[in-house]
Design an enzyme around this catalytic site. Structure first.
Site, mmCIF file in Angstrom:
data_model
loop_
_atom_site.group_PDB
_atom_site.id
_atom_site.type_symbol
_atom_site.label_atom_id
_atom_site.label_comp_id
_atom_site.label_asym_id
_atom_site.label_seq_id
_atom_site.Cartn_x
_atom_site.Cartn_y
_atom_site.Cartn_z
ATOM 1 N N ASP A 299 0.861 -1.180 0.000
ATOM 2 C CA ASP A 299 0.000 0.000 0.000
ATOM 3 C C ASP A 299 0.899 1.232 0.000
ATOM 4 O O ASP A 299 2.115 1.131 0.178
ATOM 5 C CB ASP A 299 -0.907 -0.010 1.248
ATOM 6 C CG ASP A 299 -1.996 1.056 1.231
ATOM 7 O OD1 ASP A 299 -2.310 1.589 0.141
ATOM 8 O OD2 ASP A 299 -2.545 1.363 2.306
ATOM 9 N N PHE A 473 -5.116 4.495 0.375
ATOM 10 C CA PHE A 473 -6.134 3.622 -0.217
ATOM 11 C C PHE A 473 -5.648 2.981 -1.514
ATOM 12 O O PHE A 473 -6.353 2.960 -2.510
ATOM 13 C CB PHE A 473 -7.440 4.390 -0.450
ATOM 14 C CG PHE A 473 -8.038 4.974 0.802
ATOM 15 C CD1 PHE A 473 -8.756 4.183 1.680
ATOM 16 C CD2 PHE A 473 -7.866 6.313 1.115
ATOM 17 C CE1 PHE A 473 -9.297 4.720 2.846
ATOM 18 C CE2 PHE A 473 -8.401 6.861 2.275
ATOM 19 C CZ PHE A 473 -9.122 6.058 3.147
ATOM 20 N N HIS A 474 -4.427 2.427 -1.475
ATOM 21 C CA HIS A 474 -3.847 1.790 -2.654
ATOM 22 C C HIS A 474 -3.393 0.353 -2.374
ATOM 23 O O HIS A 474 -2.270 -0.016 -2.714
ATOM 24 C CB HIS A 474 -2.653 2.607 -3.162
ATOM 25 C CG HIS A 474 -2.989 3.985 -3.603
ATOM 26 N ND1 HIS A 474 -2.034 4.982 -3.715
ATOM 27 C CD2 HIS A 474 -4.164 4.555 -3.967
ATOM 28 C CE1 HIS A 474 -2.625 6.098 -4.123
ATOM 29 N NE2 HIS A 474 -3.912 5.861 -4.281
ATOM 30 N N PRO A 475 -4.231 -0.503 -1.784
ATOM 31 C CA PRO A 475 -3.800 -1.893 -1.556
ATOM 32 C C PRO A 475 -3.585 -2.612 -2.880
ATOM 33 O O PRO A 475 -4.310 -2.392 -3.853
ATOM 34 C CB PRO A 475 -4.949 -2.502 -0.753
ATOM 35 C CG PRO A 475 -6.135 -1.668 -1.092
ATOM 36 C CD PRO A 475 -5.613 -0.279 -1.313
#
Length: 561
Positions: A299, A473-475
């Site tokens: 992330d 919010f970048h898994p």
């Protein structure tokens, strides 16, 4: 064809799933079932359609899975937010609408792994262009007739955007006119997935609006997929719950899992594909022992460096309820005004040290002081930089907790587990302070609100990061593409050891890209869609791109404070 039987079943109508649904049904002889656990993307709901309202979907559960991590051991054991989109469009329905493709060297890095040689930047660029319609027009880097509308910054926007870019240049960093063009490195305007009339350009709007009336596409919302069904090692369908009722659907060709970096590994594990020891703990019947499922989770972590604004030009008045009806009315009737922008109209990428091969820090500039999810707004005029490292060496995992398809998995990103993470965040704070003290911001810059100018030592900055850093919010990367022992899928998304089963979403990235993830996810789905069709890939191009090759990360004669 039998009832409830389709050529392809796609699980997840997000950034990747909608691309596949649209592209596969271009062939009228192919039937597709698209399953989405959430509901429609209601076009009358300003919370998802108005760009400036981007914080609202994260505050509820209608459009957000609202996952939480396990206590993060290096972050004061905080349980941290992990919002993911729920509804047609997936996370493109609730994201910040920043259109960032990543750095060319991200993809060249993927392609350096054996078996992934066809994932170089010059192999991927044609698919970025295929997906895009950019309002400034097509060129060697940008498309002109794709499903995703991309808008550029326009004259007359908030003067803080230009001032923050100029401050970055005054601090010695490059200026770039296009963060998705020849040179990502530097400060400049940010492209956004917003339509010409000021609406969010989700993949539901861009791709499904083209495809949803086709008779060969069936879209079922409120469909929670329980598990993939197998005959031996071959995927033959899915079992799902539709408004609580159990339904089975059969796939004649393939099952395509497009549920994202959290739910895709969770679904594979619940279906019996994953690390055998984990599955045994929950008495999940083992179909295939694949230990990489759920591992390699990555992330982007970021922090907000916030300042008071001395002139009354920030978006602070727009946060007051009495001003919001007029903003909403202008947006609804004209598609213009504050409501028509996500307000991330400038940003940048820098190398914090000369020996970094490509940028390791990203900036989003915002002309208000507030958390991404709309919380903790500073009650005054202010502005901020979102600052985060791009390729943390820390790795986490997604682990099944229950066979119940409605249960959330165990999520651990293991943020800040590596000494490099701490060095990059300290560098990020100190460099940001230099940028903010440049002459371009003199007329606007008031006191530092967060972290606070009194925090200067490594220990003080580390404490701030532990307490205040948040997810971007970048898994990604939890079902990684490759051919080593921990790889889950091959170079076309096919699950190793299985037949007729693919994963196509951000989870298959081998390593997280430099920037926001929506554009790369759309690109990889476009690329794999051609392979599912059996088409030859679009030809590799020879478009030039910037490589630092030892060039200093900033001009030494720049102003430093």
């Amino acid at each position: 064809m039998a009832a409830n039987e389709y050529d392809y079943i796609i699980v997840g109508a997000g950034s990747a799933g909608n691309v596949l649904a649209s592209r596969l049904t271009e062939d009228a002889d192919v039937t597709v079932l698209l399953l989405e656990a959430g509901g429609p993307d209601y076009r009358f709901d300003f919370r998802t359609q108005m760009p400036a309202a981007l914080a609202f979907p994260l505050q509820g559960r209608r459009y957000n899975w609202a996952y939480e991590t396990d206590p993060e051991p290096h972050m004061n054991n905080r349980r941290m937010e992990c919002g993911r989109g729920k509804g047609l469009g997936g996370s493109s329905l609730i994201n910040g609408m920043c259109y960032i493709r990543g750095n060319a060297l991200d993809y060249d890095g993927w392609a350096a792994h054996a078996g992934l040689e066809n994932w170089t930047y010059l192999d991927c660029l044609p698919y970025f262009r295929k997906a895009e319609t950019r309002d400034a027009g097509a060129n060697a880097y940008h498309g002109g007739d794709g499903p995703v509308h991309v808008t550029t910054s326009k004259p007359g926007n908030n003067p803080l955007f230009a001032a923050m870019v100029e401050a970055g240049v005054q601090a010695g960093f490059p200026r770039t006119d296009d963060l998705n063009g020849y040179q990502q490195e530097g400060f400049g305007p940010m492209d956004r997935t917003v339509t010409a009339n000021g609406r969010r350009a989700s993949t539901a709007r861009g791709y499904l609006d083209r495809a949803k009336t086709r008779p060969n596409l069936t879209i079922v919302t409120h469909a929670v997929t329980d598990r993939v069904l197998f005959s031996g090692k071959r995927a033959v369908g899915v079992a799902y719950l539709h408004h609580g009722n159990a339904v089975n659907a059969q796939a004649r060709r393939e099952v395509l899992v497009c549920s994202g970096a959290i739910a895709s590994p969770q679904l594979l594990q619940r279906s019996g594909v994953g690390r055998s020891t984990w599955l045994r703990e929950l008495d999940v019947p083992l179909v295939h022992d694949l230990p990489g499922v759920g591992e390699n989770l990555q992330d982007h972590l970021e922090m907000y460096i916030q300042y008071e604004c001395k002139e009354p030009i920030s978006l602070y008045p727009a946060l007051q309820w009495w001003n919001q009806p007029a903003i909403g009315l202008e947006w609804m009737l004209k598609g213009t005004g504050i409501g028509a922008s996500n307000q991330f109209e400038a940003g940048g990428f820098i190398r914090t040290r000369d020996d970094d091969l490509w940028p390791n820090i990203q900036y989003h500039f915002l002309p208000v002081a507030i958390n991404y999810n709309g919380s903790n707004a500073i009650k005054m005029h202010g502005f901020q930089a979102h600052v985060g490292s791009m390729r943390s060496p820390s790795r986490g995992r997604v682990k099944l907790t229950s066979r119940d398809p409605n249960a959330h998995p165990s999520i651990l990103f293991n943020y800040m587990a590596d000494p490099l993470d701490w060095r990059e965040f300290r560098d990020g704070i100190r460099i940001t302070r230099e940028i903010m003290r440049q002459p371009a911001l003199d007329r606007y810059r008031g006191r530092e609100l967060n972290p606070g100018a009194e925090l200067t030592t490594d220990e003080q900055l580390d404490t701030f990061v532990r307490m205040r850093a948040e997810t971007a919010f970048h898994p990604s990367c939890s079902c990684k593409m490759g051919y080593d022992d921990m790889a889950v899928v091959d170079n076309e998304g096919r699950v190793h050891g299985m037949e007729a089963l693919r994963v196509v979403d951000a989870s298959i990235m081998p390593r997280i890209t430099t920037g926001n993830l929506n554009a790369p996810t759309i690109m990889l789905a476009e690329k794999i869609a051609d392979r599912i069709h059996g088409r030859e890939p679009l030809a590799r191009v020879d478009t030039p791109y910037f490589v630092a090759n030892g060039v200093a990360s900033r001009k030494q004669e720049s102003a430093t404070v």
